[in-house]
Design a protein around this motif. Structure first.
Motif, PDB file in Angstrom:
ATOM      1  N   ALA A 521      44.962  24.720 -30.209  1.00 44.84           N
ATOM      2  CA  ALA A 521      44.453  24.399 -32.093  1.00 44.84           C
ATOM      3  C   ALA A 521      43.307  23.042 -31.534  1.00 44.84           C
ATOM      4  CB  ALA A 521      45.479  23.879 -32.532  1.00 44.84           C
ATOM      5  N   ALA A 522      43.766  22.321 -30.545  1.00 50.29           N
ATOM      6  CA  ALA A 522      42.976  21.086 -30.708  1.00 50.29           C
ATOM      7  C   ALA A 522      41.312  21.127 -30.204  1.00 50.29           C
ATOM      8  CB  ALA A 522      43.386  19.824 -30.133  1.00 50.29           C
ATOM      9  N   ARG A 523      41.482  22.532 -29.452  1.00 41.85           N
ATOM     10  CA  ARG A 523      40.692  22.794 -28.611  1.00 41.85           C
ATOM     11  C   ARG A 523      39.368  23.468 -29.566  1.00 41.85           C
ATOM     12  NH1 ARG A 523      42.396  25.244 -25.290  1.00 41.85           N
ATOM     13  NH2 ARG A 523      41.964  27.800 -25.772  1.00 41.85           N
ATOM     14  N   MET A 524      40.500  24.671 -30.312  1.00 47.52           N
ATOM     15  CA  MET A 524      38.910  25.504 -31.738  1.00 47.52           C
ATOM     16  C   MET A 524      38.926  23.887 -32.494  1.00 47.52           C
ATOM     17  SD  MET A 524      39.326  28.605 -30.279  1.00 47.52           S
ATOM     18  CE  MET A 524      38.695  28.907 -32.195  1.00 47.52           C
ATOM     19  N   LYS A 525      39.886  23.379 -32.679  1.00 49.02           N
ATOM     20  CA  LYS A 525      39.010  21.883 -33.726  1.00 49.02           C
ATOM     21  C   LYS A 525      38.404  21.408 -33.294  1.00 49.02           C
ATOM     22  CE  LYS A 525      41.551  19.830 -36.917  1.00 49.02           C
ATOM     23  NZ  LYS A 525      42.559  18.665 -37.531  1.00 49.02           N
ATOM     24  N   ALA A 526      37.937  21.289 -32.318  1.00 49.11           N
ATOM     25  CA  ALA A 526      36.467  20.132 -31.658  1.00 49.11           C
ATOM     26  C   ALA A 526      35.791  21.270 -31.338  1.00 49.11           C
ATOM     27  CB  ALA A 526      37.011  19.879 -29.970  1.00 49.11           C
ATOM     28  N   LEU A 527      35.568  22.703 -31.346  1.00 50.50           N
ATOM     29  CA  LEU A 527      34.337  23.612 -31.507  1.00 50.50           C
ATOM     30  C   LEU A 527      34.304  23.657 -32.591  1.00 50.50           C
ATOM     31  CD1 LEU A 527      33.313  25.296 -29.720  1.00 50.50           C
ATOM     32  CD2 LEU A 527      34.951  27.657 -30.407  1.00 50.50           C
ATOM     33  N   LEU A 528      35.328  24.035 -33.968  1.00 56.90           N
ATOM     34  CA  LEU A 528      34.422  24.019 -35.681  1.00 56.90           C
ATOM     35  C   LEU A 528      33.667  22.204 -35.560  1.00 56.90           C
ATOM     36  CD1 LEU A 528      34.517  25.489 -37.761  1.00 56.90           C
ATOM     37  CD2 LEU A 528      36.673  23.856 -38.471  1.00 56.90           C
ATOM     38  N   SER A 529      34.383  21.979 -34.933  1.00 55.95           N
ATOM     39  CA  SER A 529      33.101  20.184 -35.477  1.00 55.95           C
ATOM     40  C   SER A 529      31.716  20.598 -35.070  1.00 55.95           C
ATOM     41  CB  SER A 529      34.207  18.761 -34.985  1.00 55.95           C
ATOM     42  OG  SER A 529      33.539  17.439 -34.948  1.00 55.95           O
ATOM     43  N   GLN A 530      31.702  20.340 -34.221  1.00 50.52           N
ATOM     44  CA  GLN A 530      30.550  20.969 -33.102  1.00 50.52           C
ATOM     45  C   GLN A 530      29.799  21.712 -33.537  1.00 50.52           C
ATOM     46  OE1 GLN A 530      30.658  22.418 -29.287  1.00 50.52           O
ATOM     47  NE2 GLN A 530      32.643  21.208 -28.278  1.00 50.52           N
ATOM     48  N   HIS A 531      30.186  22.579 -34.600  1.00 48.88           N
ATOM     49  CA  HIS A 531      29.269  23.330 -35.113  1.00 48.88           C
ATOM     50  C   HIS A 531      28.652  22.732 -37.134  1.00 48.88           C
ATOM     51  CE1 HIS A 531      29.172  27.685 -33.581  1.00 48.88           C
ATOM     52  NE2 HIS A 531      30.581  27.935 -32.480  1.00 48.88           N
ATOM     53  N   LEU A 532      29.776  22.142 -37.414  1.00 51.49           N
ATOM     54  CA  LEU A 532      29.571  22.002 -38.460  1.00 51.49           C
ATOM     55  C   LEU A 532      28.409  20.841 -38.357  1.00 51.49           C
ATOM     56  CD1 LEU A 532      33.602  22.046 -40.275  1.00 51.49           C
ATOM     57  CD2 LEU A 532      31.100  23.560 -40.370  1.00 51.49           C
ATOM     58  N   LYS A 533      28.264  20.192 -37.293  1.00 51.29           N
ATOM     59  CA  LYS A 533      27.789  18.646 -36.781  1.00 51.29           C
ATOM     60  C   LYS A 533      26.681  19.010 -36.561  1.00 51.29           C
ATOM     61  CE  LYS A 533      31.783  15.198 -35.426  1.00 51.29           C
ATOM     62  NZ  LYS A 533      31.618  14.482 -34.097  1.00 51.29           N
ATOM     63  N   GLN A 534      26.191  20.432 -36.822  1.00 52.23           N
ATOM     64  CA  GLN A 534      24.250  20.840 -36.669  1.00 52.23           C
ATOM     65  C   GLN A 534      24.706  21.289 -38.028  1.00 52.23           C
ATOM     66  OE1 GLN A 534      24.403  24.163 -33.519  1.00 52.23           O
ATOM     67  NE2 GLN A 534      25.921  23.260 -32.543  1.00 52.23           N
ATOM     68  N   LEU A 535      24.953  21.551 -39.233  1.00 55.17           N
ATOM     69  CA  LEU A 535      24.611  21.252 -40.142  1.00 55.17           C
ATOM     70  C   LEU A 535      24.297  20.505 -41.425  1.00 55.17           C
ATOM     71  CD1 LEU A 535      27.223  24.236 -41.644  1.00 55.17           C
ATOM     72  CD2 LEU A 535      24.227  24.668 -40.363  1.00 55.17           C
TER      73      LEU A 535
END
Length: 545
Positions: A521-535
């Motif tokens: 869960a922590a790894r996937m949350k960090a991955l989502l954060s990486q995507h969203l910070k590109q928007l």
């Protein structure tokens, strides 16, 4: 001159000599409406049960007769894990035509609702910006003749949804119960069709025919609430036949299988909005049918039944026959081998996944055919997304992405040429309403977060819109309460703030493992954060801090 025209002038000058070195392909995007790739949706057909949801294609194992789409897969590549980033019509169509996440829209309506610094709620509020680049404008500026046939749903929403605004803009009104064959109504329909044609042409399309501004019900007439595949196919075929020496791009978006449900019958045993409907009824008036390029509707039904398929699946064969007529026209023109066809859907609809980030909404059928380049009968099992269509087409057409134009996707050409050793995406982003999600081949994480104003309303005991019931204490992900109600009914974890699914072992996404798998869960949350910070500058809870 608009900024996008200046950009294209530079592109044409820089790439004219490159494109002249080899024959560029024609390009066709076929985008069905509300269709999942899953073959098990209507297995109940075999027991004579009434279907409940849209069916897929025989190429994906569905119990339907679709020989032309099968033929497309046999001479192209079938994708088994194709996804869309947003799971309702409008933003998905935006992405298909731009290669950009819907939150990047330059549409005035969306950006007025969600200025920089505010949390977005992406749904059917996304539009192409008036001066925004899109695939049609880019190809048009590089010598392609461009065509549009079928459903739009990506411009002028306010004029479509608020009829008086439409009247002020030049559209003519008629009554909900009026007869389309009436001379006055017929004249109004023709007038409105011409007005919308000009509006759509301004977004980069030379040819616009047989179009629908939105869903059928948004024609605001009971008798117009029916599909007409022959009507749309005829315009697509005429565009292909009329294309001269220049390469062409056709965007072909049928209205099916979106509701009204083409497999449902009226009280008299007729498929009231599909094969038994009046073929003379069209969104541009009452027209004499001249559709000898494909089998009649009665012939299609007989063929389906004679071959042992359930008659309620005949609407799929009807769609397939229209596509087959288009493929035949390409073949007769000698253009089929050098035509890149992207055959997909705007989003899924399985188990009411529409308007959610579940597989039933994100997953779509995708077949890409280009006989001159792609090995027939191949398949790709990796992750791909509809953000990838535009960069794929631009690479195939030897056109560079315009300077300053951000595309979120990547080209699928490596997979099309070498599916065995290619990875397109390790993870992909999903964005709909109050939820964001990230998906890998094995895991999916979905987060539901609300802006401060919604939190305050929830804490104060306020109520939010509900469908066919009193107000509810927690809002649906999207404003459309009808979609929200069905999605919540069909997906047991719909309202949970953090959701983690093992897609390999739980493809139906029924068991939320967020608390049981904290490391994942922590790894996937960090991955989502990486995507969203590109928007762009639009916060989403802790993920963009």
């Amino acid at each position: 001159m608009h900024s996008w025209k200046l950009i294209l002038a530079v592109i044409v000058g820089g790439f004219g000599s490159l494109c002249a070195k080899s024959e560029r392909p024609n390009v066709i995007i076929i985008l069905t409406d509300d269709q999942s790739p899953f073959a098990h949706i209507n297995d109940a057909y075999r027991d004579g049960a009434k279907p409940q949801e849209q069916e897929s294609w025989a190429a994906y194992g569905a119990p339907v007769y679709s020989p032309n789409v099968d033929r497309l897969a046999e001479r192209g590549m079938l994708f088994t894990d194709a996804n869309v980033t947003t799971t309702v019509c409008t933003p998905s169509r935006y992405t298909t035509l731009t290669g950009r996440y819907a939150a990047r829209t330059e549409g005035a309506r969306f950006n007025g609702m969600f200025p920089e610094g505010s949390m977005t709620r992406v749904e059917n509020n996304v539009e192409l910006g008036a001066d925004e680049l899109n695939l049609a404008r880019i190809l048009q500026g590089n010598g392609y003749r461009t065509g549009f046939v079928g459903k739009s749903h990506f411009i002028n929403h306010d004029l479509m949804l608020h009829r008086r605004l439409g009247e002020d803009a030049g559209l003519k009104l008629y009554d909900q119960g009026s007869d389309p064959s009436n001379a006055s109504v017929d004249s109004s329909l023709k007038h409105n069709h011409d007005v919308w044609r000009k509006w759509i042409q301004a977004y980069g399309f030379d040819y616009v025919e047989s179009h629908y501004q939105g869903n059928l019900r948004e024609l605001y007439n009971d008798k117009l609430n029916q599909h007409n595949m022959e009507y749309t196919a005829k315009a697509a075929i005429e565009f292909v036949q009329e294309a001269a020496g220049d390469p062409f791009f056709l965007y072909f978006a049928p209205t099916m299988p979106h509701d009204p449900n083409a497999w449902e019958k009226d009280g008299k045993g007729k498929y009231h909005c599909a094969l038994d409907a009046d073929p003379r009824v069209t969104p541009e008036g009452y027209m004499a049918p001249e559709y000898d390029f494909m089998p009649t509707r009665s012939q299609i039904m007989r063929d389906v039944v004679d071959r042992g398929f359930h008659p309620d699946t005949a609407y799929i064969t009807w769609m397939d026959a229209a596509f087959g007529a288009l493929f035949d026209a390409l073949e007769e023109k000698g253009a089929l081998d050098n035509t890149l066809i992207v055959f997909a859907s705007d989003h899924g609809a399985y188990r009411y996944g529409k308007s959610t980030l579940y597989e039933g909404g994100m997953r779509v059928p995708l077949i890409v055919s280009w006989p001159r380049v792609i090995e027939g009968g191949s398949r790709f099992d990796g992750l791909v997304s509809n953000i990838d269509y535009v960069p794929t087409i631009l690479e195939a057409c030897q056109i560079q992405v315009p300077d300053g134009y951000h595309i979120d996707g990547v080209s699928l050409m490596p997979a099309l040429l070498d599916p065995e050793s290619t990875v397109i995406h390790e993870s992909i982003l999903g964005d709909i309403g109050y939820s964001r999600g990230v998906k890998t081949k094995k895991w999916k994480y979905v987060a539901v977060r609300y802006p401060e104003s919604v939190h305050e309303k929830m804490l104060s005991g306020g109520f939010f819109p509900n469908w066919s019931a009193p107000g509810r204490e927690q809002p649906y992900l999207v404003r459309n309460s009808h979609l929200g109600w069905h999605a919540a009914e069909g997906n047991p974890n719909y309202f949970q703030l953090d959701q983690l699914y093992d897609l390999e072992n739980d493809p139906e996404e029924l068991k939320n493992l967020f608390l049981q798998k904290p490391i994942v869960a922590a790894r996937m949350k960090a991955l989502l954060s990486q995507h969203l910070k590109q928007l762009p500058d639009h916060p989403f809870g802790e993920f963009t801090e």
